[in-house]
Design an enzyme around this catalytic site. Structure first.
Site, PDB file in Angstrom:
ATOM      1  N   SER A 264       0.841  -1.188   0.000  1.00 19.55           N
ATOM      2  CA  SER A 264       0.000   0.000   0.000  1.00 19.55           C
ATOM      3  C   SER A 264       0.883   1.248   0.000  1.00 19.55           C
ATOM      4  CB  SER A 264      -0.966  -0.035   1.187  1.00 19.55           C
ATOM      5  OG  SER A 264      -1.964   0.936   1.047  1.00 19.55           O
TER       6      SER A 264
ATOM      7  N   ASP B 180      -9.738  -3.559  -5.449  1.00 18.67           N
ATOM      8  CA  ASP B 180      -9.101  -2.738  -4.421  1.00 18.67           C
ATOM      9  C   ASP B 180      -9.770  -1.363  -4.342  1.00 18.67           C
ATOM     10  OD1 ASP B 180      -7.350  -1.283  -2.754  1.00 18.67           O
ATOM     11  OD2 ASP B 180      -5.610  -2.388  -3.494  1.00 18.67           O
TER      12      ASP B 180
ATOM     13  N   HIS C 298      -8.089  -4.736  -1.347  1.00 18.46           N
ATOM     14  CA  HIS C 298      -6.835  -4.187  -0.843  1.00 18.46           C
ATOM     15  C   HIS C 298      -6.112  -5.149   0.086  1.00 18.46           C
ATOM     16  CE1 HIS C 298      -4.133  -0.834  -0.365  1.00 18.46           C
ATOM     17  NE2 HIS C 298      -4.245  -0.851   0.949  1.00 18.46           N
TER      18      HIS C 298
END
Length: 695
Positions: A547, A632, A667
């Site tokens: 991330s 995501d 995600h």
């Protein structure tokens, strides 16, 4: 672990052959202009979700990744077998108490998802909720939250069946699901005290910003739900909670720099929200209720926070009295309020402590842990009148333990201990320590490392992990899967770089906005230090982050590609400038207070300095494994897809460049225990494969 020469030679030829088979993404001219500056983005078309060209390209990349990992199957399978031998397939969580009942999460051999058991009044454990039943026939499932009504007669569950973090809330009574279904929610659900009213939050369907708070009455359609609050400032999001006293429902409005809390009387089904302290730019605060008033954790005139008290909703911060003074050397990370004590979660020189403060006498006691590479935090504590608190301790070498602490006698004892299935595991076989690297500007950077005793450090490969954004500090915790690296002679390290709060609020502030590049150079300096000081072989350093940590990976690949043999980048935020200029993309506007707003030329050009996608150029790059999730909601799939496509055209060497997009995930990656372990095994096998390790 010995390297088999034949495997290594075949591995090299395999990589050369695969380079010739790499997917080639079409280029379509697209000029992006801002502040009179133009950028060429030939892969901008990848934003066309569900279009035939996008799906074709992702399919090609996934096929290419599958071919690469096919040669690593023996290693992947060895790792999965190790995980299975090490981790109890019937592993359970520590028991916890909620609404007066004791619960426990259990894994069952052969099942991918957890089961939740409740202990009835006769002490018998009864299956309460089975995630496996809910996940049946689904390629993705997440139980985001569950909450029993105050009288324990109705269960509310928030579930995601896609991976986009758009949750559906359902209600179950006497084993059957009711007609009520709340869609497009953020997942949070809070009960009022009448057992018929719940509060929940909704997202903007395009930006996914959480900005609406609704009130729902059981048995009524969602279309009639009452809007309680709308957050109109697009830099802010909202969340909800409930005080431990159960007296108030809380609405939080927050950005990276400012917060505001509203209270709703939990005993009145039609109560209106009241602002506790009106928002003021730069003021971040939290509120905890006590029968005598309110305790406030605030950064007002206190960069590392202080605790204030008011016997009523205050008219201003100045009307509150100070209960715990600010200490510039100690960050107060959290505050819990019980009937007799405050419990403060503190971080002193990076190390976590729990401080108990008697509300009546003001006497203080600490719960301390020895060493420098541990995690200390609270377990679930649901009882305002509790005489015991539950806390947990974890370290880089030792699995988690939950302890109880008696507030009356100050005694403590082990309540639950997680153990590995493998009888050969002994934490004494592993060593951990904290070292301090030196940054370019002379700042000392804390780094936690762990390795197996007997490892010849100066000749050992190293995996260095980092994040460094949003003030989030990576905890030093035990990982049973990481042992597969350590047992093969690896050193594992976490660099606590600027951008987190390991060393307090200043540490965070010096790694954001136009000081963000400190995050990247700190990580590079940590890697250099570990190599130069003999903590690893400097030619065998690997890096990993996800991330915003994937942004870190992209930045260091551009800034110091020579330093890393391989990089694993999960769901990486790599197209920083384009994303931050597009307010239609989920979460963009709320990110302005973390990265800066590129509509301001100052921040536009600063972001442009480090945006990984914009800074790719002709040179030799480390081997890379980049992952993404098609659904995501945090980092859109096209960011890593564009990044890899562009990198394929620019890198000058044959190092593996593998991109994998999970078409059924968001995600957090795929769902289910077997999928999660496979993903972990592939990450480790990518790194071990580069070392020529066959199994």
């Amino acid at each position: 672990m010995k390297i088999k020469p034949l495997f290594f030679i075949l591995f090299i030829f395999m990589n050369l052959d695969l380079r010739a088979q790499e997917p080639v993404a079409p280029k379509i001219d697209q000029i992006l202009e801002k502040h009179g500056h133009q950028r060429q983005d030939p892969y901008y078309w990848m934003r066309e979700r569900d279009s035939a060209p996008v799906l074709k390209y992702l399919q090609e990349e996934n096929a290419y990744a599958a071919a690469y990992f096919k040669a690593l199957d023996p290693l992947v399978n060895s790792l999965l077998n190790e995980f299975e031998a090490r981790i109890d397939p019937n592993e359970t969580s520590a028991p916890y108490i909620l609404n007066g009942y004791q619960y426990q999460n259990r894994n069952v051999e052969g099942l991918d998802y957890q089961q939740i058991y409740r202990y009835e009044l006769d002490g018998k454990a009864v299956l309460f909720f089975d995630e496996n039943e809910r996940a049946k026939g689904k390629s993705f499932y997440e139980l985001a939250a569950w909450a029993p009504s105050p009288n324990n007669q109705i269960l509310a569950v928030s579930e995601d069946f896609i991976g986009r973090r758009k949750y559906e809330i359902r209600f179950r009574s006497k084993g059957k699901y009711m007609k009520d279904v709340l869609t497009e929610t953020s997942g949070s659900v809070v009960w009022a005290n009448d057992n018929q009213t719940i509060y929940y939050t909704k997202k903007d369907p395009e930006t996914l910003r959480e900005y609406l708070v609704y009130r729902h009455q059981i048995g009524t359609p969602q279309s009639t739900d009452e809007l309680i609050y709308e957050e109109k400032d697009d830099k802010f999001s909202v969340g909800i909670g409930k005080t431990l006293t159960n007296a108030f429902v809380l609405i939080y409005s927050y950005s990276s720099t400012t917060s505001e809390v509203q209270l709703i009387d939990a005993n009145q089904a039609n109560a209106k929200a009241k602002i506790f302290l009106a928002r003021k730019q730069g003021h971040i605060y939290e509120v905890e209720h006590h029968e005598k008033g309110f305790f406030i954790l605030s950064n007002d005139n206190a960069i590392n926070n202080r605790v204030l008290f008011s016997n009523q909703i205050p008219t201003s911060i100045a009307s509150c009295e100070e209960f715990v003074a600010h200490n510039p050397k100690i960050l107060i990370e959290g505050l819990s309020v019980f009937k007799s004590h405050l419990l403060l979660e503190e971080r002193d020189n990076g190390l976590l402590k729990l401080k108990l403060k008697d509300i009546s006498s003001a006497q203080e006691k600490y719960i301390n842990v020895t060493g420098e590479t541990y995690y200390l935090g609270l377990a679930l504590n649901d009882d305002y009148k509790a005489s015991k608190i539950y806390y947990l301790v974890n370290s880089l070498t030792t699995p988690s333990r939950v302890y109880t602490y008696d507030l009356n006698t100050n005694s403590q004892e082990i309540f639950f201990e997680k153990k590995l299935k493998d009888p050969q595991f002994n934490p004494e076989n592993y060593e951990s320590q904290r070292v301090w690297a030196t940054a370019n500007d002379g700042t000392k950077i804390p780094v936690s490392i762990v390795y197996k005793k007997g490892t010849e450090l100066s000749k050992a490969p190293l995996l260095l992990y980092g994040y460094g954004s949003y003030g989030y500090t990576i905890p030093d915790i035990f990982s049973p899967t990481r042992l597969s690296l350590l047992d093969r002679g690896f050193v594992f390290a976490t660099a606590h770089i600027r951008g987190c709060k390991y060393l307090g609020e200043d540490w965070y502030q010096n790694g954001k906005f136009d000081k963000k590049i400190n995050t990247f150079t700190d990580f590079i300096n940590a890697a250099e230090f570990l190599g130069h000081m003999g903590y690893c072989d400097p030619s065998r350093i690997y890096a990993n982050g996800g991330s915003a940590g994937g942004l870190l990976m992209g930045a260091i690949a551009n800034m110091a590609p020579y330093l890393f043999k391989g990089i694993v980048s999960g769901v990486p935020f790599v197209d920083v400038v384009t994303t931050m200029l597009d307010e239609s993309i989920p979460l963009t506007t709320g990110e302005y207070e973390e990265w800066g707003n590129p509509n301001d030329p100052h921040y536009y050009y600063y972001l442009l300095k480090y945006s990984p996608y914009d800074n790719l150029h002709h040179m030799a790059y480390p081997a890379m494994y980049v992952t993404s999730g098609y659904h995501d909601s945090q980092v859109q799939y096209w960011e890593p897809a564009k990044y890899v496509a562009k990198l394929r055209t620019l890198r000058t060497n044959n190092a593996p460049l593998i991109f994998e997009c999970n078409m059924d995930a968001g995600h957090g990656g795929g769902s289910g225990r077997s999928t999660e372990r496979l993903e972990r095994a592939k990450v480790l096998s990518f790194i071990l494969g580069l070392e020529g390790i066959e199994k």
